[in-house]
Design a protein around this motif. Structure first.
Motif: not given
Length: 194
Positions: A104-121
């Protein structure tokens, strides 16, 4: 008169933190958990063996002893956390995640939208943002006399010994390099440019 840049940055940080909290809240609901419960799971998934006690959880989250105790009990009852007595001091308990708690910790943190935004950088953008946020965090922690709870490898006590080991000068323990990537309660902020 207010500095426009400061106000704009504060507005951005406030909006980011609100979106972050909202997404964490939604992720928690799907598991029957409140945000504080996810924060406990996230912290325990990222902390080192010197920082896995109920007192450290309380200090990290800035919650009361009662709230921390209730959260840990709920997570134990749901099968996400295990509490064990310290082998040297029977008054101290250590907390660890079960496989389902870790998932659960690994699935929910960081939130999906933040993870996706950082991966686009780009790597350069992420590195620059990381450095700016680290400096901002360090300044705020010094200003408010807050406990740092930083990554071992960024602490003044962290002394690399080899490609695979480092010495924690505070505990005088030689530890594996991977241990340096965990959150430590005893973290002391390095001076900027150190």
């Amino acid at each position: 008169m207010k500095n426009t840049n400061t106000s704009n940055i504060c507005d951005l940080l406030e909006r980011l933190s609100t979106l972050f909290r909202n997404e964490v809240r939604q992720a928690g609901l799907s598991h029957g958990l409140h945000p504080v419960h996810l924060e406990v799971l996230f912290y325990l998934n990222r902390c080192n063996k010197f920082s896995d006690t109920p007192a450290a959880v309380r200090d990290f989250l800035g919650t009361t002893k009662g709230t921390t105790s209730q959260s840990i009990t709920l997570l134990e009852n749901k099968g996400y956390v295990i509490k064990t007595k310290d082998s040297h001091d029977k008054r101290v308990f250590h907390l660890s995640l079960t496989e389902s708690g870790k998932a659960i910790a690994e699935q929910t943190m960081p939130p999906t939208s933040l993870r996706s935004a950082l991966e686009r950088c780009t790597d350069n953008e992420n590195n620059s943002l990381k450095l700016q946020l680290e400096n901002l965090l360090a300044d705020m922690q010094i200003e408010t006399s807050s406990t740092a709870f930083g990554l071992c490898q960024t602490c003044i006590y962290h002394l690399p010994k080899s490609q695979t080991l480092f010495l924690c000068q505070l505990t005088q323990q030689t530890l594996p390099k991977k241990f340096g990537e965990l959150i430590c309660r005893e973290h002391q902020i390095k001076a900027v440019n150190e």
